[in-house]
Design a protein around this motif. Sequence first.
Motif, short mmCIF file in Angstrom:
data_model
loop_
_atom_site.label_atom_id
_atom_site.label_comp_id
_atom_site.label_asym_id
_atom_site.label_seq_id
_atom_site.Cartn_x
_atom_site.Cartn_y
_atom_site.Cartn_z
N SER A 147 -14.45 54.63 22.55
CA SER A 147 -15.04 53.41 22.01
C SER A 147 -16.56 53.45 22.14
CB SER A 147 -14.50 52.18 22.76
OG SER A 147 -13.11 52.06 22.61
N HIS A 148 -17.23 52.58 21.40
CA HIS A 148 -18.69 52.48 21.49
C HIS A 148 -19.04 51.58 22.68
CE1 HIS A 148 -18.17 53.83 17.31
NE2 HIS A 148 -19.40 54.32 17.41
N VAL A 149 -19.04 52.19 23.85
CA VAL A 149 -19.25 51.43 25.09
C VAL A 149 -20.65 50.85 25.15
CG1 VAL A 149 -19.24 51.56 27.61
CG2 VAL A 149 -17.54 52.85 26.29
N ASP A 150 -21.66 51.62 24.72
CA ASP A 150 -23.04 51.13 24.79
C ASP A 150 -23.22 49.88 23.93
OD1 ASP A 150 -23.63 53.20 26.48
OD2 ASP A 150 -24.46 54.50 24.90
N GLN A 151 -22.59 49.88 22.74
CA GLN A 151 -22.67 48.69 21.89
C GLN A 151 -22.11 47.47 22.60
OE1 GLN A 151 -20.84 49.14 18.07
NE2 GLN A 151 -22.15 50.85 17.43
N ALA A 152 -21.05 47.67 23.35
CA ALA A 152 -20.42 46.54 24.04
C ALA A 152 -21.37 45.92 25.05
CB ALA A 152 -19.14 47.01 24.73
N TYR A 153 -22.08 46.75 25.80
CA TYR A 153 -23.02 46.22 26.79
C TYR A 153 -24.20 45.52 26.10
CZ TYR A 153 -20.68 48.60 30.65
OH TYR A 153 -19.76 48.99 31.59
#
Length: 772
Positions: A147-153
């Motif tokens: 998943s796009h973890v950085d986008q989530a943060y």
Amino acid sequence: MTARLIAGLLVTVVAIAVALYRIQWLGRLVWAGRDIPPERRPNIAGALQAQLVDVIGQRKLFKRPLSGWAHALTFWAFIVLLLTIIEAYGALFSRDFAIPVIGRSAALGFIEDLFALFVFIAIIVFTAIRLAQSPKRLDRRSRFYGSHVDQAYIVLGMIFLVVATLWLYRGAQIQSGNFPFQDDGWWPFASKATSYITPNSLAFESIFIVAQIAVVMGFLILVLYSKHMHIFTAPLNASMKRQPKALGALGTTPDIESLMEDENAVIGVGQVEHFHKQQLLQTLACTECGRCQDKCPAWNTGKPLNPKLVITAIRDQMFAESTRLIGKQPVGAGSQDTETEPKMLVPDVIDPDVLWSCTTCGACVEECPVDIEHVDAIVDMRRYQVLMESSFPSEAGVMLRNIENNGNPWGMSANARLEWTQDLEFDIPVVTDHIPDDIEWLYWVGCAGALDDRARRSTQAIARVFNAAGIKFAVLGPMESCTGDPARRIGNEYLFQEMAKANIETLDGAGVKKIVASCPHCFNTIGNEYPQLGGNYEVVHHSQLLGRLVSEGKLNPQDPVVAKLTYHDPCYLGRHNDVTDEPRHVLDAIPGVQRVEMHRHGKRGFCCGAGGARMWMEERIGKRVNVERTDEALGTGAELIATSCPYCLIMLDDAVNQRRSEGSLGERKVRVIDISQVLADSIGLKKVPATVGAPGEKTTDSALEESTATGPSTAGPTDGPTVVDPSDRHTEDTEKVKDTSTGDQGENLAMQATPNPEAQPAEGTEPRDSNE
């Protein structure tokens, strides 16, 4: 005032312009897909129900309480906080602006601050979950793997800024005396508390009002340019989803005869634009939450299939081919622009091992909070591979040939379909022309129930119980043929429809109205998929009819079966048709049975590994799915593993034999049986020991026989579920069938065929439910 008005409006105009451009671009991409088939077009009542239950009610999110409540409160909060955005824009024009009628209510001030606090708490919960489920630390065991973890943060940070700027400008308004709830004391408690750290300054108030608008507008753009576009696309997708009772039939039934006659027709999905518009919309609705991969039996046993990554790979490829799809740079004859050339989804984007690992169990669809239909997408791609490319695992070619030539996947003679009746103490009418008037039910035995020796014992038990209850039933015998389910799930839609039409002709010719099926795959196919081809019958599963007979007192279990028992839910009975209570009702009516549940049960049960035609394909990667499920069943301490599906019975029996041959069972006597066999013993059809599986007792004469590998299976007990020997392929199969087994595809997560063995769960350990 003038400065903040200009600044606020300028930010808004620019943001809306950027957002509108993005929206039309996404819309044109979705519109590049095929027309939505008529059977998939939504109805108003269903769409309204979906909005109320799934969108506003957040129904599916609550399957995981902690993250579910956090998400639901955030969603509801943003609906409430729309009022604060109206107040911010109003404050651009007038410092003492208030929403008409309700704008100075103390209750409104309290509710706004309360939900803003809920969002603040939810941010902490989401951050904790993300940290606990870090893919860097857990790798494949993290549901955020890929998943796009950085986008989530970044999004969490933006949400925090929405709340922070809201409280700061409201605190400044309190200091200046221009707060709509100025006279309401501590009702707007968070804003009141913030006022103690804000100055009485018009400039400070203006800065944070504009900041609030800028953050909201920035959040709008961020959402549209990230995976969080699901905020807008998920409600649309929910309105357009299928509305069956459970998962039911596949989403589409193409007019295969017309397509086969058209030389230019494309059957299935080979390129992005072959998906219909609603399927492309689904790719934009994916939240990348990983709930699907967390429950996927393939992923949980070390296979490369990750339902989430399949959907995101399709989405990313749609973006990559955007210039071609929206017509800006169409590729014509002799074009040199290779960047706009279409890519084949399989194998260029999705590895064949990913495609063929799917058991079509539907766990991904059941778990998905935004109603993405992964199984339909996978089957559509399989259709293209089978019918357009003749590319599929070589073992499956034997199964398809057997169905076409012999009417069953095993390739056995139709005359063998009545061999299971030879040991019965009574005669069963066999329909040869028209079903007799005094016969109420046609018993659809199914291929496994008629041809596999292990499944035959459960078939005999079902017949004996029906006979004991006075049920008038008949069978088709040699006239019965495969329903076509394995062919359809592997992608051979043509063969499925040919088998279905032949069976419908047989059933209609015999005047059949009511069918009881013992195989959930037959039950699902005849009941849910034959109507699309003109076959309409009343179809029940044998567990439903047995439950009804027990409830009506026509069957009275009295003899105790003293045993610890766990029930395995067949996917095509539980998830696909919402039949979970009836089998348990039958078991709970039997004296002496101590029923224990596995952690994964009911509609969230774990697959046996046979669906999606995987019964006839070898498992070369990772742990066997049937062994994983059996290990969970053995972990309950059960002596009996009960089910109500012949495929599940065969698969679990194979796994029990494997564990027994490895010596891991010790002195334990574990049996895999159908619920009808337990019921048959309890109503006195066969004598059983007081304690099933007690040390030193032999039960070979009982219906609850010890697990044994017999029947058409050619594999040994440790060779898993393969029931057709690939060495028996016709020599010409080599030319007609491409073996699509591949190796590691490198860094592309959706293409990764060989998982990292260090990241796989240890055998016998159950994957953690990564809710928190």
